[in-house]
Design an enzyme around this catalytic site. Structure first.
Site, short mmCIF file in Angstrom:
data_model
loop_
_atom_site.label_atom_id
_atom_site.label_comp_id
_atom_site.label_asym_id
_atom_site.label_seq_id
_atom_site.Cartn_x
_atom_site.Cartn_y
_atom_site.Cartn_z
N ASP A 141 0.99 -1.28 0.14
CA ASP A 141 -0.03 -0.05 0.01
C ASP A 141 0.83 1.31 -0.02
OD1 ASP A 141 -2.12 -1.77 -0.11
OD2 ASP A 141 -2.30 -1.58 2.29
N LYS A 156 1.92 2.01 -5.02
CA LYS A 156 2.70 1.54 -6.23
C LYS A 156 1.72 1.95 -7.33
CE LYS A 156 2.64 -2.58 -4.33
NZ LYS A 156 2.09 -2.11 -2.91
N ALA A 164 -3.96 -8.03 -3.67
CA ALA A 164 -3.30 -6.51 -3.78
C ALA A 164 -4.55 -5.68 -4.25
CB ALA A 164 -2.57 -6.40 -5.19
N GLY A 165 -4.56 -4.48 -3.57
CA GLY A 165 -5.34 -3.13 -3.91
C GLY A 165 -4.78 -2.05 -4.24
N HIS A 166 -4.78 -1.87 -5.39
CA HIS A 166 -4.09 -0.52 -6.10
C HIS A 166 -5.18 0.71 -6.57
CE1 HIS A 166 -0.59 -3.41 -7.09
NE2 HIS A 166 -0.98 -3.32 -5.85
N THR A 167 -5.03 1.75 -5.75
CA THR A 167 -6.15 2.73 -5.98
C THR A 167 -5.33 3.83 -6.70
OG1 THR A 167 -7.12 2.49 -3.85
CG2 THR A 167 -7.32 4.52 -4.83
N ARG A 201 3.28 -28.71 -6.53
CA ARG A 201 3.13 -29.41 -7.73
C ARG A 201 2.07 -30.13 -7.73
NH1 ARG A 201 9.12 -32.15 -6.81
NH2 ARG A 201 7.77 -32.15 -4.84
N GLN A 212 2.15 -5.99 -3.26
CA GLN A 212 2.65 -6.18 -2.00
C GLN A 212 3.81 -5.45 -1.80
OE1 GLN A 212 1.50 -9.37 -3.23
NE2 GLN A 212 -0.27 -8.57 -2.80
N LEU A 251 3.54 12.38 1.05
CA LEU A 251 4.17 13.42 1.78
C LEU A 251 3.04 14.33 2.43
CD1 LEU A 251 7.28 14.63 2.38
CD2 LEU A 251 6.73 16.11 0.70
P1 GDP Z 1 -0.68 0.30 -3.41
O1 GDP Z 1 -1.29 -0.89 -3.00
O2 GDP Z 1 0.73 0.33 -3.50
O3 GDP Z 1 -0.98 0.60 -5.00
O4 GDP Z 1 -1.25 1.43 -2.75
P2 GDP Z 1 -2.83 1.65 -2.13
O5 GDP Z 1 -3.37 2.26 -3.45
O6 GDP Z 1 -3.37 0.77 -1.73
O7 GDP Z 1 -2.74 2.87 -1.08
C1 GDP Z 1 -2.05 3.93 -1.24
C2 GDP Z 1 -3.26 4.83 -1.25
O8 GDP Z 1 -2.56 6.26 -0.75
C3 GDP Z 1 -4.38 5.20 -2.02
O9 GDP Z 1 -5.36 5.43 -1.33
C4 GDP Z 1 -3.82 6.29 -2.94
O10 GDP Z 1 -4.99 6.81 -3.55
C5 GDP Z 1 -3.15 7.14 -1.97
N1 GDP Z 1 -1.97 7.85 -2.36
C6 GDP Z 1 -1.07 7.42 -3.19
N2 GDP Z 1 -0.07 8.45 -3.33
C7 GDP Z 1 -0.63 9.44 -2.40
C8 GDP Z 1 -0.14 10.94 -2.36
O11 GDP Z 1 0.94 11.22 -2.50
N3 GDP Z 1 -0.93 11.61 -1.49
C9 GDP Z 1 -1.89 11.04 -1.09
N4 GDP Z 1 -2.81 11.84 -0.11
N5 GDP Z 1 -2.53 9.79 -1.07
C10 GDP Z 1 -1.91 9.06 -2.11
P1 IMO Z 2 -0.83 -4.13 -2.28
O1 IMO Z 2 -0.45 -4.59 -3.56
C1 IMO Z 2 -0.85 -4.62 2.03
C2 IMO Z 2 -0.92 -8.70 3.91
C3 IMO Z 2 -2.03 -9.23 4.47
C4 IMO Z 2 -1.19 -10.13 5.45
C5 IMO Z 2 -0.31 -10.61 4.61
C6 IMO Z 2 -0.65 -12.04 4.29
O2 IMO Z 2 -2.23 -3.31 -2.11
O3 IMO Z 2 0.22 -3.39 -1.53
P2 IMO Z 2 -2.25 -12.78 2.11
O4 IMO Z 2 -3.54 -12.63 1.90
O5 IMO Z 2 -1.36 -12.25 1.00
O6 IMO Z 2 -1.96 -14.08 2.20
O7 IMO Z 2 -1.91 -12.03 3.49
O8 IMO Z 2 -0.04 -9.78 3.71
N1 IMO Z 2 -1.09 -8.13 2.38
C7 IMO Z 2 -1.02 -6.86 2.08
N2 IMO Z 2 -0.93 -5.65 2.83
N3 IMO Z 2 -0.91 -4.30 0.93
C8 IMO Z 2 -1.10 -5.60 0.06
O9 IMO Z 2 -1.00 -5.50 -1.38
C9 IMO Z 2 -1.17 -6.90 0.50
N4 IMO Z 2 -1.44 -7.90 0.29
C10 IMO Z 2 -1.28 -8.74 1.34
O10 IMO Z 2 -2.67 -8.07 5.34
O11 IMO Z 2 -0.78 -9.23 6.54
MG MG Z 3 -2.71 -1.59 -1.96
#
Ligand code: GDP
Ligand code: IMO
Ligand code: MG
Length: 423
Positions: A12, A15, A38-41, A143, A223, A330
């Site tokens: 999080d 990325k 994964a959860g990418h916003t 396997r 991750q 930041l």
């Molecule tokens: P990822 O899993 O690495 O792609 O990150 P996530 O999307 O799960 O979490 C990052 C969070 O920070 C999301 O809600 C983004 O919209 C937010 N975000 C990313 N960069 C910035 C930033 O520079 N400032 C703010 N305020 N939010 C950001």
């Molecule tokens: P992104 O790509 C944050 C964490 C889970 C748990 C551990 C194992 O959005 O950065 P799993 O379901 O993978 O077996 O869980 O890893 N975890 C993450 N934490 N961001 C993620 O992905 C994650 N994917 C898994 O919370 O601690």
């Molecule tokens: Mg994420």
């Protein structure tokens, strides 16, 4: 130049946002590991997109997005995600999304087995996303996994799934969890396969052709380094190599294809799930949650927040070979009076500048902090690095010095446009 974008903390880091930003200059975006844990916003032109399996490059036209062989793929989950993103007006054609025929499948039973394992661990649970990631990768390594290509042979796939469901049901019944009908599992997986079939191919020649033609490749990590199965805070990790090496094994492209590695970190630290978090800080968590920030995109859980930890970052820069840092969020520190940076851990009176391997050592690790003055002003409107307040630039300089890697990008807001390039 071909670029890996990798997470340097516990996931999080932002990325998705950085990948989306860099996609403008790329031709092919590749996911090589993880699954829909994964959860990418990404926020682009004011619209919010949440991506789990789809590479973040999907939001751009005329780019190829690859789900590589190293990913574990929940077929019905991916169909639902494609439908949701198409509903937001993004077209996903077979040219735009290609899926590896070698990617392993996450079956519905894997998700329940994930839940069962968490229950049996009790207080020692990992805090997984319950997306079946661990059990699916375990089958791969054992396997006995099923791959996308196997679904073309319906009889073979049906026999494999029936056997796996029977094994899983025994475990689930012991935990008094719902069991599965093999026929229902087969139907769910085959229905999703039919929908995904136009996208499924041998992605290895696809990425090699692109590389040989001089197209620009962008690898999207999922991750983060401290969740890596080898380098993370084991056993509180995920089940794949989240670090830069995983991009190669997960795509079939060799290390020689990679020119730069952008390591993404927040300007502070967050973690969701169980496990050690030396710089975790309740006050900072409360403050950021109060702003509506730091709730997980996959499970909605509140992320624990803490101060920047350069013990972790230094290590993460080493194992990933980071050539430039992308420091996101930041702006989350805009109102802080004083900022703490962890520069070492004190473990039993000894100073450690790299993270320990031994599990219980983490419980005894006390952060050694240095303090820097805050900037107490709004950075969200800054367009250039030089627009940032002097104390914010000093904070970034100190971070870079402690990691021995320059800062290349800075995030001052969630929108694509709120990304500053450091010349
Ligand atoms: P990822 O899993 O690495 O792609 O990150 P996530 O999307 O799960 O979490 C990052 C969070 O920070 C999301 O809600 C983004 O919209 C937010 N975000 C990313 N960069 C910035 C930033 O520079 N400032 C703010 N305020 N939010 C950001
Ligand atoms: P992104 O790509 C944050 C964490 C889970 C748990 C551990 C194992 O959005 O950065 P799993 O379901 O993978 O077996 O869980 O890893 N975890 C993450 N934490 N961001 C993620 O992905 C994650 N994917 C898994 O919370 O601690
Ligand atoms: Mg994420």
């Amino acid at each position: 130049m071909n670029t890996i974008v990798t997470g340097l903390q516990w996931g999080d880091e932002g990325k998705g946002k950085i990948v989306d930003y860099l996609t403008e200059d790329a031709d092919v975006v590749i996911r090589g590991q993880g699954g829909n844990n994964a959860g990418h916003t990404v926020i682009a032109r004011g619209e919010k997109y949440v991506l789990h399996l789809l590479p973040s490059g999907i939001l751009w036209d005329d780019k190829t997005n690859v789900i590589g062989n190293g990913v574990v793929l929940d077929p019905a989950g991916l169909v639902a995600e494609i439908t949701r993103i198409e509903g937001q007006g993004i077209e996903i054609t077979p040219d735009k999304l290609v899926i590896s025929d070698r990617a392993h499948i996450v079956l519905p039973v894997h998700k329940e087995l994930d839940a069962a394992r968490e229950i049996s661990l009790g207080n020692a649970k990992i805090g997984t996303t319950k997306r079946g990631i661990g059990p699916a990768y375990a089958d791969k390594i054992n396997r006995c996994g099923l791959r996308m290509a196997d679904l073309a042979n319906r009889a073979f796939a049906a026999e494999r799934i029936t056997r796996r469901v029977a094994e899983a049901n025994e475990i689930l019944a012991r935990h008094e969890l719902p069991t599965f009908e093999a026929s229902a599992v087969i139907a769910e997986v085959q229905d999703a396969y039919e929908r995904l079939r136009p996208h499924i191919t041998n992605t290895i020649p696809v990425v090699h052709r692109a590389w040989r033609c001089g197209k620009k490749l962008l690898f999207e990590g999922a991750q983060g380094t401290l969740l890596d199965i080898d380098f993370g805070t084991y056993p509180f990790v995920t089940s794949s190599n989240t670090t830069s090496g995983g991009c190669c094994t997960g795509s079939g492209l060799p290390p020689t294809a990679v020119g730069r590695v952008i390591g993404v970190c927040k300007a502070y630290t967050t973690r969701v799930g169980s496990g050690p978090f030396p710089t975790g800080d309740e006050e900072l968590s409360g403050y950021l949650h109060g702003l509506g920030r730091e709730f997980g995109a996959t499970t909605g859980r509140a992320r624990g927040c803490g101060w920047l930890d350069t013990v972790l970052l230094r290590f993460a820069c080493m194992v990933n070979g980071v050539t430039g840092l992308a420091v996101t969020n930041l702006d989350g520190l805009d109102e802080s009076e004083t900022l703490k940076i962890c520069i070492a851990y004190d473990i039993d009176g000894e100073r450690h500048e790299l993270p320990p391997a031994e599990r219980s050592a983490w419980d005894r690790a006390t952060p050694v902090y240095e303090e820097l003055p805050g900037w107490k002003s709004d950075t969200t409107g800054c367009k250039l690095h030089r627009d940032l307040p002097a104390n914010a630039r000093a904070y970034l300089d100190r971070l870079a010095a402690l990691c021995d890697v320059p800062v290349a990008f800075v995030g001052v807001g969630p929108d694509r446009a709120q990304t500053l390039v450091v010349e």
